[in-house]
Design a protein around this motif. Structure first.
Motif, PDB file in Angstrom:
ATOM      1  N   TYR A  52     -25.752 -34.391 -11.127  1.00  0.00           N
ATOM      2  CA  TYR A  52     -25.097 -34.601  -9.840  1.00  0.00           C
ATOM      3  C   TYR A  52     -24.008 -33.526  -9.726  1.00  0.00           C
ATOM      4  CZ  TYR A  52     -27.121 -39.263 -10.482  1.00  0.00           C
ATOM      5  OH  TYR A  52     -27.972 -40.305 -10.713  1.00  0.00           O
TER       6      TYR A  52
ATOM      7  N   ILE B 238     -21.730 -34.187 -12.865  1.00  0.00           N
ATOM      8  CA  ILE B 238     -21.891 -35.408 -13.663  1.00  0.00           C
ATOM      9  C   ILE B 238     -23.279 -35.332 -14.282  1.00  0.00           C
ATOM     10  CG2 ILE B 238     -22.014 -37.911 -13.716  1.00  0.00           C
ATOM     11  CD1 ILE B 238     -20.266 -38.056 -11.318  1.00  0.00           C
ATOM     12  N   PRO B 239     -23.341 -34.999 -15.555  1.00  0.00           N
ATOM     13  CA  PRO B 239     -24.636 -35.126 -16.235  1.00  0.00           C
ATOM     14  C   PRO B 239     -25.040 -36.596 -16.215  1.00  0.00           C
ATOM     15  CG  PRO B 239     -23.009 -33.946 -17.574  1.00  0.00           C
ATOM     16  CD  PRO B 239     -22.273 -34.574 -16.442  1.00  0.00           C
TER      17      PRO B 239
ATOM     18  N   LYS C   3     -19.626 -38.417 -17.826  1.00  0.00           N
ATOM     19  CA  LYS C   3     -18.460 -38.333 -16.971  1.00  0.00           C
ATOM     20  C   LYS C   3     -18.401 -37.005 -16.226  1.00  0.00           C
ATOM     21  CE  LYS C   3     -15.981 -39.005 -20.612  1.00  0.00           C
ATOM     22  NZ  LYS C   3     -17.099 -39.303 -21.521  1.00  0.00           N
ATOM     23  N   LEU C   4     -17.531 -36.951 -15.210  1.00  0.00           N
ATOM     24  CA  LEU C   4     -17.390 -35.743 -14.405  1.00  0.00           C
ATOM     25  C   LEU C   4     -16.812 -34.614 -15.248  1.00  0.00           C
ATOM     26  CD1 LEU C   4     -17.820 -34.950 -11.411  1.00  0.00           C
ATOM     27  CD2 LEU C   4     -15.448 -35.583 -11.013  1.00  0.00           C
TER      28      LEU C   4
ATOM     29  N   TYR D 223      -9.309 -43.098 -12.958  1.00  0.00           N
ATOM     30  CA  TYR D 223      -9.300 -41.992 -13.919  1.00  0.00           C
ATOM     31  C   TYR D 223      -7.939 -41.304 -13.930  1.00  0.00           C
ATOM     32  CZ  TYR D 223     -14.212 -42.471 -12.507  1.00  0.00           C
ATOM     33  OH  TYR D 223     -15.460 -42.954 -12.176  1.00  0.00           O
TER      34      TYR D 223
ATOM     35  N   TYR E  24      -6.460 -37.438 -15.021  1.00  0.00           N
ATOM     36  CA  TYR E  24      -6.757 -36.078 -15.424  1.00  0.00           C
ATOM     37  C   TYR E  24      -5.462 -35.308 -15.619  1.00  0.00           C
ATOM     38  CZ  TYR E  24     -11.551 -36.797 -13.725  1.00  0.00           C
ATOM     39  OH  TYR E  24     -12.829 -37.252 -13.519  1.00  0.00           O
TER      40      TYR E  24
ATOM     41  N   LEU F 252     -10.131 -34.798 -18.619  1.00  0.00           N
ATOM     42  CA  LEU F 252     -10.042 -36.251 -18.523  1.00  0.00           C
ATOM     43  C   LEU F 252      -9.216 -36.823 -19.672  1.00  0.00           C
ATOM     44  CD1 LEU F 252     -11.060 -38.786 -16.994  1.00  0.00           C
ATOM     45  CD2 LEU F 252     -13.014 -38.785 -18.566  1.00  0.00           C
TER      46      LEU F 252
ATOM     47  N   TYR G  11     -10.095 -43.237 -18.691  1.00  0.00           N
ATOM     48  CA  TYR G  11     -10.715 -43.810 -17.512  1.00  0.00           C
ATOM     49  C   TYR G  11     -10.943 -45.299 -17.735  1.00  0.00           C
ATOM     50  CZ  TYR G  11     -15.237 -43.373 -19.944  1.00  0.00           C
ATOM     51  OH  TYR G  11     -16.269 -43.464 -20.838  1.00  0.00           O
TER      52      TYR G  11
ATOM     53  N   ALA H 238     -18.580 -45.076 -14.125  1.00  0.00           N
ATOM     54  CA  ALA H 238     -18.617 -43.689 -14.545  1.00  0.00           C
ATOM     55  C   ALA H 238     -20.049 -43.326 -14.904  1.00  0.00           C
ATOM     56  CB  ALA H 238     -17.695 -43.468 -15.723  1.00  0.00           C
ATOM     57  N   GLY H 239     -20.483 -42.154 -14.484  1.00  0.00           N
ATOM     58  CA  GLY H 239     -21.854 -41.723 -14.745  1.00  0.00           C
ATOM     59  C   GLY H 239     -22.741 -41.887 -13.538  1.00  0.00           C
ATOM     60  N   ALA H 240     -22.310 -42.708 -12.582  1.00  0.00           N
ATOM     61  CA  ALA H 240     -23.052 -42.828 -11.333  1.00  0.00           C
ATOM     62  C   ALA H 240     -22.598 -41.698 -10.416  1.00  0.00           C
ATOM     63  CB  ALA H 240     -22.776 -44.183 -10.707  1.00  0.00           C
ATOM     64  N   PRO H 241     -23.370 -41.339  -9.400  1.00  0.00           N
ATOM     65  CA  PRO H 241     -22.992 -40.211  -8.547  1.00  0.00           C
ATOM     66  C   PRO H 241     -21.950 -40.575  -7.495  1.00  0.00           C
ATOM     67  CG  PRO H 241     -25.071 -41.087  -7.824  1.00  0.00           C
ATOM     68  CD  PRO H 241     -24.718 -41.844  -9.065  1.00  0.00           C
TER      69      PRO H 241
ATOM     70  N   GLN I 186     -15.419 -39.213  -6.604  1.00  0.00           N
ATOM     71  CA  GLN I 186     -14.068 -39.555  -7.029  1.00  0.00           C
ATOM     72  C   GLN I 186     -13.085 -39.048  -5.994  1.00  0.00           C
ATOM     73  OE1 GLN I 186     -13.029 -38.578 -11.089  1.00  0.00           O
ATOM     74  NE2 GLN I 186     -15.024 -39.220 -11.884  1.00  0.00           N
TER      75      GLN I 186
END
Lengths: 112, 115
Positions: free
Chosen positions: A32, A94-95, A99-100, B33, B35, B45, B48, B98-101, B104
């Motif tokens: 993504y 985002i793999p 995480k981003l 999150y 940063y 990061l 989170y 986290a990890g979903a598209p 943020q």
């Protein structure tokens, strides 16, 4: 390692000319991809993202980005630059399942 | 920046002091999150949280601590163990895990300077 690269520290363009800010990624699977913009001493503003589907993504303020899987790139473009576009631009990925991850950023300077 | 507030905007800390940065969101987002931004290094990061009362370390958690007692709040404490805390700190939130598209969304940031 999963990462994203922005090969240019700074891009200079004249107002009214097209602009391109480059981004390449290195992740396993289908990522993504995001573009954010940051003005001085401000937070990041979301511009656009690629999830799936059409490789050309349109976003805020007239920006667009093209996803190219074979070249693992996601370059940000705008047909006609404005002085107000001058800012710091971040590409991020985002793999899947992770995480981003942000690139180091590219400073865009648009001169009148 | 809308929907996420950070305070203070500028913070000065003496060596050996702990300081706490505030982050509040009214977007009803589950994930939050923290940063750290340094010139030429992009964003890294720190911590989170995907849900209340749960949080995970990010890439540079050493010298930092967080809590998530309420959905809308995710304060960050910079402890005296953080060797080089001078930086711009950004808080963000997103709707899903986290990890979903999920996009943020970022707050306006806090600039911390060690005197």
């Amino acid at each position: 390692a999963q990462s994203v690269a922005q090969p240019e520290d700074q891009v200079n363009v004249a107002e009214g000319n097209p602009l391109t800010v480059k981004c390449t990624y290195s992740v396993s699977g289908n990522p993504y991809l995001f573009w954010y913009v940051q003005y001085p001493n401000r937070g990041l503003q979301f511009l656009l993202k690629y999830i799936t589907g059409d490789n050309l993504v349109k976003g805020s303020y007239g920006f667009e980005a093209e996803f190219n899987k074979s070249q693992t790139s996601f370059h940000l473009k705008k047909p006609s630059a404005l002085v107000s576009d001058s800012a710091l631009y971040f590409c991020a990925v985002i793999p899947r399942g992770n995480k981003l991850v942000f690139g180091a950023g590219t400073i865009l300077r648009v001169k009148s | 920046d809308g929907g996420i507030t950070q305070s203070p905007k500028y913070l000065f800390r003496k060596e050996g002091q702990n300081v706490t940065l505030s982050c509040e969101q009214n977007l009803n987002h589950d994930a939050m999150y923290w940063y750290r931004q340094d010139p030429g290094q992009g964003l890294r990061l720190i911590y989170y949280s995907q849900i209340v009362n749960d949080f995970q370390k990010g890439d540079i958690a050493e010298g930092y601590s967080v809590s998530r007692e309420k959905k809308e709040s995710f304060p960050l404490t910079v402890t005296s163990a953080q060797k080089n805390p001078t930086a711009f700190y950004l808080c963000a939130s997103s709707q899903g895990l986290a990890g979903a598209p999920d996009t943020q969304y970022f707050g306006p940031g806090t600039r911390l300077t060690v005197l």
